[in-house]
Design a protein around this motif. Structure first.
Motif, PDB file in Angstrom:
ATOM      1  N   THR A  17     -19.045 120.469  67.731  1.00 15.97           N
ATOM      2  CA  THR A  17     -19.537 120.618  69.091  1.00 15.97           C
ATOM      3  C   THR A  17     -19.288 122.038  69.597  1.00 15.97           C
ATOM      4  OG1 THR A  17     -17.451 119.969  70.126  1.00 15.97           O
ATOM      5  CG2 THR A  17     -19.000 118.193  69.535  1.00 15.97           C
ATOM      6  N   THR A  19     -18.008 122.724  72.413  1.00 14.89           N
ATOM      7  CA  THR A  19     -16.687 122.715  73.028  1.00 14.89           C
ATOM      8  C   THR A  19     -15.601 123.014  72.006  1.00 14.89           C
ATOM      9  OG1 THR A  19     -17.429 121.117  74.697  1.00 14.89           O
ATOM     10  CG2 THR A  19     -15.051 121.344  74.368  1.00 14.89           C
ATOM     11  N   THR A  20     -15.736 122.452  70.812  1.00 17.53           N
ATOM     12  CA  THR A  20     -14.763 122.710  69.747  1.00 17.53           C
ATOM     13  C   THR A  20     -14.791 124.178  69.344  1.00 17.53           C
ATOM     14  OG1 THR A  20     -14.981 120.453  68.921  1.00 17.53           O
ATOM     15  CG2 THR A  20     -14.069 122.091  67.406  1.00 17.53           C
ATOM     16  N   TRP A  81     -17.654 122.314  86.088  1.00 24.25           N
ATOM     17  CA  TRP A  81     -18.534 121.543  85.208  1.00 24.25           C
ATOM     18  C   TRP A  81     -19.965 121.676  85.686  1.00 24.25           C
ATOM     19  CZ3 TRP A  81     -17.213 119.946  80.625  1.00 24.25           C
ATOM     20  CH2 TRP A  81     -18.059 119.077  79.928  1.00 24.25           C
ATOM     21  N   GLU A  87     -22.279 119.657  77.556  1.00 18.86           N
ATOM     22  CA  GLU A  87     -21.030 120.401  77.369  1.00 18.86           C
ATOM     23  C   GLU A  87     -20.921 121.622  78.277  1.00 18.86           C
ATOM     24  OE1 GLU A  87     -19.473 120.446  73.086  1.00 18.86           O
ATOM     25  OE2 GLU A  87     -21.653 120.430  72.820  1.00 18.86           O
ATOM     26  N   ASP A  88     -21.856 121.805  79.184  1.00 21.73           N
ATOM     27  CA  ASP A  88     -21.903 123.023  79.986  1.00 21.73           C
ATOM     28  C   ASP A  88     -20.753 123.121  80.987  1.00 21.73           C
ATOM     29  OD1 ASP A  88     -24.205 123.775  78.715  1.00 21.73           O
ATOM     30  OD2 ASP A  88     -25.430 123.910  80.522  1.00 21.73           O
ATOM     31  N   TYR A  89     -20.171 124.299  81.056  1.00 25.09           N
ATOM     32  CA  TYR A  89     -19.211 124.609  82.115  1.00 25.09           C
ATOM     33  C   TYR A  89     -19.149 126.123  82.274  1.00 25.09           C
ATOM     34  CZ  TYR A  89     -15.888 125.999  78.476  1.00 25.09           C
ATOM     35  OH  TYR A  89     -15.292 126.633  77.411  1.00 25.09           O
ATOM     36  N   GLU A 107     -13.729 117.182  82.339  1.00 24.07           N
ATOM     37  CA  GLU A 107     -13.096 117.347  81.033  1.00 24.07           C
ATOM     38  C   GLU A 107     -13.016 118.818  80.708  1.00 24.07           C
ATOM     39  OE1 GLU A 107     -15.808 116.534  77.476  1.00 24.07           O
ATOM     40  OE2 GLU A 107     -16.677 115.210  78.977  1.00 24.07           O
ATOM     41  N   ASN A 108     -12.282 119.140  79.632  1.00 23.12           N
ATOM     42  CA  ASN A 108     -12.163 120.523  79.159  1.00 23.12           C
ATOM     43  C   ASN A 108     -11.699 121.471  80.268  1.00 23.12           C
ATOM     44  OD1 ASN A 108     -12.314 122.272  76.943  1.00 23.12           O
ATOM     45  ND2 ASN A 108     -14.278 123.079  77.606  1.00 23.12           N
TER      46      ASN A 108
END
Length: 206
Positions: A17, A19-20, A81, A87-89, A107-108
């Motif tokens: 991902t 994010t990873t 977020w 996964e956008d931020y 999250e994140n």
């Protein structure tokens, strides 16, 4: 802040991902800022000293207006977020958030955009991201006020009234102007454009 292109540094057979990948980049390069906007990674090296000086200068009027305490807080580098992709931020340079923002963690280390009253960016070499990419992102997130300290063109931009992927009102201000921000941020705050832009310029060597 300058953005760098990123190639996926993994060889696993399983899909990885964004994010990873973002977490891996930050672990390998402490001090870098990594954001995911529109499904794309934006990697930003540590800012220069003048960028940090401008942020310090900017925080003072917000503090003087008692926006850091009570109903709101003034924060640097807090995650927002975004609604466009899963996964956008983004991580704005400065933000005014509701005091209960931690109750709205997504999250994140990013928080629901509903908590953000204002976001602010100080440009560096990636000024197009702040003036274009993030305009659309913050408008889509319905952040009420977006302020850009445009060091390249020596302007301070105030964007209000998000509508779709843009802001209905976008006013650039030149040195010599005093800019009063919308009351929606929680207090009356006036910014001296010349003072802020001067703080954002590197000092000449002796």
């Amino acid at each position: 802040m300058s953005a760098a292109s990123v190639e996926q540094p993994f060889h696993d057979e399983e899909p990885v991902t964004l994010t990873t990948i973002a977490d891996e980049i930050m672990e390998r390069h402490p001090g870098y800022r990594v954001e995911i906007i529109g499904g794309h990674l934006l990697v930003t090296p540590s800012p220069d000293g003048a960028h940090a000086r401008a942020l310090t200068k900017l925080m003072r009027p917000f503090m003087a207006a008692d926006l850091d305490g009570g109903e709101t807080e003034v924060l640097q580098g807090v995650g927002l977020w975004l609604p466009m992709e899963p996964e956008d931020y983004a991580i704005p340079d400065l933000a005014i958030v509701d005091a209960d923002f931690e109750d709205h963690h997504v999250e994140n280390n990013a928080y629901d955009a509903v908590c953000f009253r204002l976001v602010l960016e100080v440009t560096s070499s990636n000024w197009k991201n702040d003036l274009k990419t993030k305009v659309a992102a913050y408008a889509e997130a319905k952040v009420p006020v977006y302020v850009i300290v445009d060091r390249k063109h020596q302007r301070l931009h105030v964007l209000t009234d998000p509508a779709g992927s843009t802001y209905e009102n976008h006013r650039p201000h030149a040195p010599g102007e005093l800019v009063t921000l919308p009351d929606s941020i929680g207090a009356k705050v006036t910014l001296d454009v010349a003072e802020i832009l001067k703080a954002g310029q590197p000092k000449a060597a002796d």
